[in-house]
Design an enzyme around this catalytic site. Structure first.
Site, PDB file in Angstrom:
ATOM      1  N   GLY A 179      -1.674   6.736  -2.167  1.00  0.00           N
ATOM      2  CA  GLY A 179      -2.915   6.585  -1.434  1.00  0.00           C
ATOM      3  C   GLY A 179      -3.738   5.413  -1.904  1.00  0.00           C
ATOM      4  N   GLN A 180      -3.093   4.410  -2.459  1.00  0.00           N
ATOM      5  CA  GLN A 180      -3.809   3.280  -3.057  1.00  0.00           C
ATOM      6  C   GLN A 180      -2.960   2.019  -2.918  1.00  0.00           C
ATOM      7  OE1 GLN A 180      -6.400   1.606  -3.826  1.00  0.00           O
ATOM      8  NE2 GLN A 180      -7.124   2.641  -5.694  1.00  0.00           N
TER       9      GLN A 180
ATOM     10  N   HIS B 123       0.863  -1.180   0.000  1.00  0.00           N
ATOM     11  CA  HIS B 123       0.000   0.000   0.000  1.00  0.00           C
ATOM     12  C   HIS B 123       0.896   1.226   0.000  1.00  0.00           C
ATOM     13  CE1 HIS B 123      -3.768   2.229   0.823  1.00  0.00           C
ATOM     14  NE2 HIS B 123      -2.928   3.079   1.396  1.00  0.00           N
ATOM     15  N   CYS B 124       0.810   1.998  -1.059  1.00  0.00           N
ATOM     16  CA  CYS B 124       1.704   3.143  -1.229  1.00  0.00           C
ATOM     17  C   CYS B 124       1.081   4.384  -0.595  1.00  0.00           C
ATOM     18  CB  CYS B 124       1.972   3.392  -2.714  1.00  0.00           C
ATOM     19  SG  CYS B 124       3.092   4.777  -3.014  1.00  0.00           S
ATOM     20  N   PRO B 125       1.716   4.974   0.416  1.00  0.00           N
ATOM     21  CA  PRO B 125       1.143   6.175   1.051  1.00  0.00           C
ATOM     22  C   PRO B 125       1.208   7.403   0.159  1.00  0.00           C
ATOM     23  CG  PRO B 125       3.308   5.676   1.979  1.00  0.00           C
ATOM     24  CD  PRO B 125       2.957   4.535   1.080  1.00  0.00           C
TER      25      PRO B 125
END
Length: 395
Positions: free
Chosen positions: A190-191, A185-187
């Site tokens: 955001g996805q 999950h890539c901050p």
């Protein structure tokens, strides 16, 4: 005198069933995603971080392009315009890949409305760990084995989605979804990064690296081409100094990320698998060689979405009814598919009430007999095989 020939007909039966309430699937989805344009765009719960990433990319790039435009003179007219156009193209491409990654369904696995039937799942009663959920009467093994490319892959049961996860899938606690080929999950996006947006994520990271190197190089050249001491030039061109330091710091992050994912692509691993040392002592069943692995990432067709968030669903479909059992103990799901609601009584799969005379019957003996074949042995599922030897299995 003859009786009247007219017959009194019974009044039409009034249906007591509740009205079917229709809604789009995205409007009642249990995950934490945010939907835009009628469910066509699927963002993560922290979608606001995309705006931050847009600012971190767009602001320095825009400042660089404005500084380049103002610095164009007759002596370097063609040179200045080429640098400006290339910088604008890299910036636009970077932002396009960012939003393509953030707004695409990463490969969400559709949820089940109830656990799978115990009769459809076979396991070894002496060596399997049972699912401990809100359905105490339903015996389900925590894991089961499936075959992929001639290898045995162990898949786990998801208590939230009520399903056995597909190989390489994992449940994201942030988005509250199971995702196919879950990477991480890539901050910044955001996805979740999964099977459907990994390609655009790689293009986004790679373009960000190129943009940082591009701005860093030409900002540094602007400082070095001016005559006189370097410190005096830096004091006169503060914008170029800020861009040099900003891009120098940023390129270590995005550049390192690009190199790391290049290694993952060449070996056909995900970030999740690599961090868990999944293939350190076992052979990777998905690794088909560097060329085929890269071809699979960049030149294969995008996997179709398993979920149509724009489809119409009804209340009776129970696709979006929240599981009261897991939160408040409001209902209990029996292994035969019936649902006991503590306030409304016993209901079957069709949603209709079961007569009172049938509500107190003990079905345990029937359930146990259905789980066994004629020889008294527990039925076997073709996707299971149980062995005491754990070698060659992948979780």
């Amino acid at each position: 005198m003859g009786g009247s020939g007219n017959q009194v007909s019974d009044p039409p039966a009034i249906s007591m069933d509740p009205p079917r309430l229709k809604a789009r699937l995205y409007q009642v989805w249990k995950g934490r995603n945010k939907f835009v344009c009628g469910g066509r765009l699927v963002f993560g719960p922290d979608a606001s971080s995309v705006l931050l990433s847009t600012f971190l990319i767009g602001a320095p790039a825009l400042v660089f392009c404005m500084d380049t435009l103002l610095g164009i003179s007759e002596a370097n007219y063609l040179y200045g315009h080429v640098v400006l156009i290339v910088g604008l193209l890299l910036t636009v491409l970077d932002l396009i890949f960012l939003y393509m990654t953030a707004a695409r369904n990463p490969g969400i696995v559709p949820r089940n409305t109830r656990p799978p039937e115990a009769e459809s799942v076979s396991s070894s009663l002496t060596s399997m760990e049972w699912v401990n959920s809100a359905t105490p009467d339903l015996k389900l093994p925590r894991t089961k084995d499936v075959f992929v490319n001639g290898y045995t892959i162990r898949v786990k049961y998801c208590d939230t989605c009520l399903l056995y996860r597909p190989p390489r899938a994992s449940h994201c606690s942030i988005c509250n979804n199971c995702v196919q080929r879950f990477d991480h999950h890539c901050p910044w996006v955001g996805q979740c990064i999964g099977v459907r947006n990994y390609r655009t994520f790689i293009l986004f990271v790679s373009t960000s690296t190129l943009l940082c190197l591009y701005v860093f190089t030409f900002s540094l050249l602007d400082l070095l081409k001016e005559p006189g001491p370097v410190l005096r030039t830096m004091s006169e061109d503060v914008i170029s100094v800020i861009l040099v330091f900003y891009c120098f710091i940023s390129v270590w992050f995005v550049g390192g990320l690009s190199v790391f994912h290049l290694y993952l692509m060449c070996t056909n691993q995900t970030t999740y698998e690599n961090f868990r040392y999944r293939y350190d002592k076992k052979e990777n069943p998905y690794n088909r060689g560097m060329v085929k692995n890269l071809k699979e990432i960049f030149f294969s067709k995008t996997v179709p979405s398993l979920v149509n968030f724009r489809e119409w669903v009804t209340e009776e479909d129970d696709l979006f009814a929240e599981s009261i059992t897991r939160k408040f103990g409001g209902e209990i799901i029996k292994p035969n598919g019936k649902i006991i609601d503590l306030e409304l009584g016993l209901h079957g799969k069709d949603g209709k009430a079961v007569p009172n005379i049938l509500q107190n019957l003990d079905y345990s003996g029937i359930d146990e007999s259905l789980k066994k074949d004629k020889g008294g042995k527990i039925s076997s599922d073709p996707y299971f095989f149980h062995s005491d030897d754990k070698e060659g299995k992948y979780e």
